[in-house]
Motif scaffolding. Structure first.
Motif, mmCIF file in Angstrom:
data_model
loop_
_atom_site.group_PDB
_atom_site.id
_atom_site.type_symbol
_atom_site.label_atom_id
_atom_site.label_comp_id
_atom_site.label_asym_id
_atom_site.label_seq_id
_atom_site.Cartn_x
_atom_site.Cartn_y
_atom_site.Cartn_z
ATOM 1 N N ASP A 1 0.829 -1.209 0.000
ATOM 2 C CA ASP A 1 0.000 0.000 0.000
ATOM 3 C C ASP A 1 0.861 1.256 0.000
ATOM 4 N N GLN A 2 2.131 1.099 -0.316
ATOM 5 C CA GLN A 2 3.025 2.248 -0.520
ATOM 6 C C GLN A 2 4.144 1.815 -1.460
ATOM 7 N N ASN A 3 4.981 2.774 -1.877
ATOM 8 C CA ASN A 3 6.053 2.457 -2.827
ATOM 9 C C ASN A 3 7.031 1.432 -2.251
ATOM 10 N N ILE A 4 7.501 0.556 -3.114
ATOM 11 C CA ILE A 4 8.527 -0.429 -2.738
ATOM 12 C C ILE A 4 9.854 0.059 -3.323
ATOM 13 N N ILE B 1 12.813 -6.114 -14.537
ATOM 14 C CA ILE B 1 11.720 -6.826 -13.854
ATOM 15 C C ILE B 1 10.864 -5.926 -12.972
ATOM 16 N N ALA B 2 11.361 -4.709 -12.688
ATOM 17 C CA ALA B 2 10.644 -3.854 -11.718
ATOM 18 C C ALA B 2 9.235 -3.513 -12.205
ATOM 19 N N GLU B 3 9.131 -3.141 -13.473
ATOM 20 C CA GLU B 3 7.818 -2.700 -13.958
ATOM 21 C C GLU B 3 6.794 -3.842 -13.986
ATOM 22 N N PRO B 4 7.134 -5.001 -14.602
ATOM 23 C CA PRO B 4 6.159 -6.098 -14.563
ATOM 24 C C PRO B 4 5.852 -6.597 -13.151
ATOM 25 N N MET B 5 6.833 -6.537 -12.266
ATOM 26 C CA MET B 5 6.541 -6.943 -10.869
ATOM 27 C C MET B 5 5.584 -5.951 -10.215
ATOM 28 N N ALA B 6 5.816 -4.660 -10.472
ATOM 29 C CA ALA B 6 4.941 -3.632 -9.892
ATOM 30 C C ALA B 6 3.515 -3.814 -10.405
ATOM 31 N N ALA B 7 3.404 -4.107 -11.705
ATOM 32 C CA ALA B 7 2.069 -4.294 -12.291
ATOM 33 C C ALA B 7 1.380 -5.475 -11.618
ATOM 34 N N GLU B 8 2.119 -6.537 -11.405
ATOM 35 C CA GLU B 8 1.558 -7.740 -10.793
ATOM 36 C C GLU B 8 1.148 -7.481 -9.336
ATOM 37 N N LEU B 9 1.978 -6.696 -8.629
ATOM 38 C CA LEU B 9 1.692 -6.419 -7.213
ATOM 39 C C LEU B 9 0.628 -5.349 -7.040
ATOM 40 N N GLY B 10 0.426 -4.553 -8.120
ATOM 41 C CA GLY B 10 -0.513 -3.438 -8.002
ATOM 42 C C GLY B 10 0.068 -2.323 -7.154
ATOM 43 N N GLY B 11 1.352 -2.059 -7.322
ATOM 44 C CA GLY B 11 2.010 -0.984 -6.570
ATOM 45 C C GLY B 11 3.069 -0.329 -7.425
ATOM 46 N N LYS B 12 3.899 0.497 -6.787
ATOM 47 C CA LYS B 12 4.970 1.161 -7.530
ATOM 48 C C LYS B 12 6.317 0.726 -6.963
ATOM 49 N N VAL C 1 6.660 -12.127 1.548
ATOM 50 C CA VAL C 1 7.682 -12.806 0.744
ATOM 51 C C VAL C 1 6.995 -13.587 -0.387
ATOM 52 N N THR C 2 5.887 -14.254 -0.070
ATOM 53 C CA THR C 2 5.159 -15.024 -1.085
ATOM 54 C C THR C 2 4.634 -14.110 -2.190
ATOM 55 N N LYS C 3 4.077 -12.959 -1.796
ATOM 56 C CA LYS C 3 3.566 -12.028 -2.823
ATOM 57 C C LYS C 3 4.691 -11.560 -3.746
ATOM 58 N N LEU C 4 5.843 -11.241 -3.150
ATOM 59 C CA LEU C 4 6.981 -10.795 -3.962
ATOM 60 C C LEU C 4 7.457 -11.917 -4.885
#
Ligand code: ASP
Length: 337
Positions: A40-43, A62-73, A276-279
């Motif tokens: 719920d905040q930037n990583i 990988i940062a952008e596709p991971m962010a899209a998957e997590l729904g965050g920045k 950790v699982t979400k990441l």
């Protein structure tokens, strides 16, 4: 082992800058946030080397596709210094909430053999998230360096140990390790020039300020193809599809120079397992993204198989690599300083 007092001072200064900037980045991350709401905040993804190098490249891929998957920045931050150990040390001390993530490479497994006071312990200070990719290295030189082949290079450096310079990204970096393996295989001891990452090292190599170095294909493929550097060999048993004309070190007469650079993501010890699982799941999704696969292929690499982008496979690899490199350094008589 060369570690000059000037270099130590520079590393300490960079460390201090890293502390300030990373603390600033983490200030808004508020430890103790609800893991169920993550993120719920930037990583912040910490790269422990300079911008423009291979670790930075893989992270940004990988940062952008991971962010899209997590729904965050995801914000990428370079905390360079001392062969990746400054940035790793900072992440080890960060809030264990999943908002500070480290991208590191093989250096996580070599540094304990090279530094007496590392300030973190690879298996104790972090939770492993997953492996990302394994990248071949190339032996390259400034484009007007005299030797034409790997065998010529060995003969040339042996005859010119006082003047030849070998660049690396700091003690414990992958380029440092590859340089040590080169020197052992060639039976020579050279002057090493440490940088904060291979981004600036490669800039100096292209500019002719240093003679030669090893670095990952993720960083060198463009310069090799453009003829901006001279390439001698790739350090894997097989040739790399994206650089088909480049012989292997075995073909070039140095079969003992074999190394490829694995990368993985880490979070501080104590990060909640559901985070950790979400990441890890986001990492697996990013590595299955066709754009990521295509971009990695152009850079001479590929995502790890999905089963390896997991905390368990990553930890197993780290354990195995810590054992492998401590033996290699002990056998070579190299001690931590
Ligand atoms: N390739 C570097 C190394 O030698 C690190 C980097 O700049 O990414 O470890």
């Amino acid at each position: 082992m060369r570690l000059t007092s000037g270099y130590r001072a520079a590393a300490r200064m960079i460390a201090a800058i890293g502390v300030v900037s990373l603390a600033a980045a983490c200030a808004g991350s508020g430890g103790g946030s609800d893991p169920a709401a993550y993120p719920d905040q930037n990583i912040t993804f910490v790269v422990p080397f300079s911008a423009g190098g291979p670790t930075d490249t893989v992270t940004r891929l990988i940062a952008e596709p991971m962010a899209a998957e997590l729904g965050g920045k995801i914000v990428v931050q370079n905390v360079e210094g001392a062969g990746g150990t400054v940035g790793a040390g900072e992440v080890a001390q960060a809030q264990p909430d999943g908002y500070t993530v480290l991208m590191h490479h093989i250096g996580m497994s070599t540094a304990p053999s090279l530094y007496q006071n590392l300030g973190y312990e690879p298996l104790e200070s972090f939770e492993t998230v997953g492996l990302v990719t394994e990248v071949p290295m190339t032996v390259i030189a400034r484009k007007d360096f005299e030797p034409a082949t790997l065998q010529d290079l060995v003969a040339h450096v042996k005859a010119n140990t006082d003047t030849v310079t070998l660049a690396n990204a700091g003690i414990g970096a992958a380029s440092h390790l590859c340089g040590l393996l080169f020197q052992t295989a060639a039976g020579v001891k050279l002057q090493e020039v440490p940088y904060q990452g291979t981004g600036p090292a490669l800039t100096d190599l292209v500019g002719g300020q240093v003679d030669f170095m090893c670095d990952q294909t993720t960083n060198t493929s463009g310069q090799i193809s453009a003829g901006e550097v001279k390439a001698y060999a790739v350090t894997t048993p097989e040739r790399v599809a994206s650089l088909p004309d480049l012989p292997t070190t075995t073909e070039g007469g140095l079969p003992d120079l074999k190394v490829s650079v694995w990368h993985g993501l880490y979070v501080p010890k104590g990060t909640p397992p559901e985070v950790v699982t979400k990441l890890s799941e986001a990492l697996q999704a990013a590595l299955a993204d066709q754009k990521v696969i295509d971009q990695m292929a152009k850079l001479g690499t590929a995502p790890v198989p999905a089963g390896d982008a997991t905390p368990e496979a990553h930890r197993t690899k780290l354990e195995e690599q810590l054992g492998t490199w401590s033996k290699v350094f002990a056998d070579a008589g190299i001690e931590a300083s």
